[in-house]
Design a protein around this motif. Sequence first.
Motif, short mmCIF file in Angstrom:
data_model
loop_
_atom_site.label_atom_id
_atom_site.label_comp_id
_atom_site.label_asym_id
_atom_site.label_seq_id
_atom_site.Cartn_x
_atom_site.Cartn_y
_atom_site.Cartn_z
N VAL A 1 0.79 -1.15 -0.12
CA VAL A 1 -0.05 0.03 -0.01
C VAL A 1 0.75 1.39 0.08
CG1 VAL A 1 -0.27 -0.10 2.47
CG2 VAL A 1 -1.99 0.91 1.08
N MET A 2 1.88 1.42 0.79
CA MET A 2 2.61 2.63 0.75
C MET A 2 3.64 2.73 -0.46
SD MET A 2 1.55 4.00 3.38
CE MET A 2 2.52 5.46 3.25
N ARG A 3 3.87 1.66 -1.20
CA ARG A 3 4.48 1.87 -2.33
C ARG A 3 3.41 2.42 -3.52
NH1 ARG A 3 7.33 -3.24 -4.86
NH2 ARG A 3 8.71 -2.99 -3.10
N TYR A 4 2.16 1.92 -3.34
CA TYR A 4 1.34 2.47 -4.06
C TYR A 4 1.29 4.05 -3.87
CZ TYR A 4 -3.39 3.87 -5.83
OH TYR A 4 -4.65 4.62 -6.39
N VAL A 5 1.09 4.46 -2.50
CA VAL A 5 1.09 5.84 -2.14
C VAL A 5 2.12 6.85 -2.82
CG1 VAL A 5 1.18 7.45 -0.40
CG2 VAL A 5 -0.04 5.42 -0.08
N TRP A 6 3.37 6.36 -2.66
CA TRP A 6 4.59 7.21 -3.21
C TRP A 6 4.81 7.00 -4.79
CZ3 TRP A 6 8.31 4.79 -6.18
CH2 TRP A 6 8.69 3.50 -5.64
N ALA B 1 5.33 14.08 -11.74
CA ALA B 1 5.69 14.12 -13.01
C ALA B 1 4.75 14.90 -14.02
CB ALA B 1 5.61 12.69 -13.55
N GLN B 2 3.42 14.70 -13.78
CA GLN B 2 2.34 15.45 -14.53
C GLN B 2 2.59 17.06 -13.88
OE1 GLN B 2 -0.91 13.51 -12.35
NE2 GLN B 2 -1.31 12.06 -14.30
N ALA B 3 2.74 17.41 -12.79
CA ALA B 3 2.99 18.86 -12.51
C ALA B 3 4.22 19.46 -12.98
CB ALA B 3 3.06 18.84 -10.88
N LEU B 4 5.39 18.43 -13.30
CA LEU B 4 6.54 19.01 -13.99
C LEU B 4 6.28 19.63 -15.53
CD1 LEU B 4 8.87 16.36 -12.37
CD2 LEU B 4 9.32 18.84 -12.11
N VAL B 5 5.41 18.52 -16.00
CA VAL B 5 5.06 18.96 -17.54
C VAL B 5 4.00 19.83 -17.64
CG1 VAL B 5 4.41 17.58 -19.54
CG2 VAL B 5 5.93 16.66 -18.41
N GLN B 6 2.97 20.03 -16.80
CA GLN B 6 1.68 20.80 -17.00
C GLN B 6 1.75 21.80 -16.33
OE1 GLN B 6 -1.17 18.07 -15.77
NE2 GLN B 6 -0.63 16.41 -17.46
N ALA C 1 14.44 9.53 -5.98
CA ALA C 1 12.99 8.71 -6.03
C ALA C 1 12.62 8.78 -7.33
CB ALA C 1 12.26 9.06 -4.94
N PHE C 2 12.44 9.88 -8.06
CA PHE C 2 12.07 10.32 -9.39
C PHE C 2 12.80 9.47 -10.35
CE2 PHE C 2 10.68 12.52 -13.19
CZ PHE C 2 9.56 12.66 -13.07
N ARG C 3 14.19 9.51 -10.16
CA ARG C 3 15.04 8.70 -11.13
C ARG C 3 15.00 7.20 -11.06
NH1 ARG C 3 19.09 10.97 -9.99
NH2 ARG C 3 18.95 12.75 -11.67
N ALA C 4 14.75 6.69 -9.80
CA ALA C 4 14.40 5.20 -9.69
C ALA C 4 13.12 4.67 -10.25
CB ALA C 4 14.44 5.05 -7.82
N GLU C 5 11.96 5.91 -10.18
CA GLU C 5 10.77 5.32 -10.53
C GLU C 5 10.69 5.47 -12.41
OE1 GLU C 5 6.67 4.33 -10.33
OE2 GLU C 5 8.49 4.04 -9.17
N PHE C 6 11.23 6.40 -12.73
CA PHE C 6 11.07 6.94 -14.18
C PHE C 6 12.22 6.77 -15.11
CE2 PHE C 6 7.64 9.39 -11.89
CZ PHE C 6 6.49 8.62 -12.43
N GLY D 1 7.18 16.42 -21.80
CA GLY D 1 5.96 15.54 -22.16
C GLY D 1 5.92 14.23 -21.55
N LEU D 2 5.04 13.51 -21.31
CA LEU D 2 5.05 12.41 -20.37
C LEU D 2 5.04 11.00 -21.10
CD1 LEU D 2 2.05 13.35 -18.16
CD2 LEU D 2 4.60 13.23 -17.56
N GLY D 3 5.07 11.06 -22.57
CA GLY D 3 5.40 9.81 -23.30
C GLY D 3 6.56 9.16 -22.74
N GLY D 4 6.15 7.65 -22.68
CA GLY D 4 7.22 6.78 -22.40
C GLY D 4 7.33 6.65 -20.89
N LEU D 5 6.71 7.08 -20.24
CA LEU D 5 6.83 7.10 -18.73
C LEU D 5 5.56 6.26 -18.34
CD1 LEU D 5 8.54 9.42 -18.84
CD2 LEU D 5 7.30 10.37 -16.49
N GLU D 6 6.04 5.08 -17.40
CA GLU D 6 5.04 4.28 -16.62
C GLU D 6 4.34 4.80 -15.36
OE1 GLU D 6 4.89 -0.28 -15.26
OE2 GLU D 6 6.55 0.18 -16.18
N LEU D 7 3.39 5.58 -15.80
CA LEU D 7 2.57 6.15 -14.73
C LEU D 7 1.94 5.42 -13.77
CD1 LEU D 7 1.61 9.60 -16.55
CD2 LEU D 7 3.77 9.06 -15.44
N THR D 8 1.40 5.67 -12.61
CA THR D 8 0.75 4.65 -11.71
C THR D 8 -0.54 5.57 -11.69
OG1 THR D 8 2.54 3.84 -10.44
CG2 THR D 8 0.34 3.64 -9.59
N GLN D 9 -1.60 5.06 -12.40
CA GLN D 9 -3.00 5.63 -12.21
C GLN D 9 -3.68 5.15 -11.04
OE1 GLN D 9 -3.49 7.89 -14.43
NE2 GLN D 9 -1.60 7.42 -15.94
N SER D 10 -4.69 5.84 -10.58
CA SER D 10 -5.39 5.46 -9.38
C SER D 10 -6.20 4.18 -9.71
CB SER D 10 -6.59 6.87 -9.21
OG SER D 10 -7.44 6.24 -8.10
#
Length: 277
Positions: free
Chosen positions: A47-52, A60-65, A88-93, A105-114
């Motif tokens: 659950v906490m991995r899902y949170v972070w 990532a969305q805020a950085l682009v938008q 943490a950002f580099r480890a994830e993306f 742009g967010l293309g190619g990033l594996e985003l975690t949706q709700s």
Amino acid sequence: MGLSDKVAWYVETNLNEPLTLQSIAGAVGVSHFHLAHSFAVLTGQPVMRYVWRRRLTRAAQALVQTGDPVIQIALDAGYASPEAFARAFRAEFGLSPLKLRQRGGLGGLELTQSLEVLPMTKQMFARPKIEAMPSLLYAGPVQRYDMTSRSGIPAQWQAYNQTGLRAPTPEAEEYFGLVFNFAESTGEFDYMCGQVLLPGGQLPEGLKSLKVSAGNWARFVTAEHISTMQGAWTEIMGHWLGQPGLTSRDAPSIEFYPPAFNGMTGGGGYEIWMPVV
């Protein structure tokens, strides 16, 4: 609404607030042990991995938008410094926050949706019988898994059967799969293929033993094929546990394969025993 749906809603509405395993468990009305175990089974991640991951996706969305400063985005994501956020950002993306902003742009990033709120499927179980069980000693081979590698459990059973290595047991045709040593932070757990060990029985080399203390267990019984096992776990964790009289406690969960179970065809039925208060 199932447990994972309640957690998803609470996390989404409080993502900018301090969140802990204990605070989320309190909000959805279960123990932190039950939340950690059930959420991992239901979603495939702690659950906490899902949170972070949700926080990093929003970042990532805020950085682009948006044009918000990186330090502000880092703070909103729960990081005390831009450096910790960048790691943490580099480890994830696989790239830095600044690199993503420059890319635009967010293309190619594996985003975690709700998590989506899913409708309930057909139930396999009636309300389980609660049974007081004595302290027992189990013996068999043990391997460690996480929510991704757990698909390897059938291969563990196959290897166990091929070796033919067995401990002396009072019921030669009864087999058990025990899930224990669950790690709340990673979702990792130990899994034993085994049988009950006779008191004073000699443990063969290569096998391990596990003592399970006496207590109450909810016995979920089905005549379904073994291929329904994941669906059975999902129903138990998402629907049954947490109901009145079915409060989980920290002890091994047990798959029981009775003499009628056919390991070659997967038929004959099985049970799942959940430790309850």
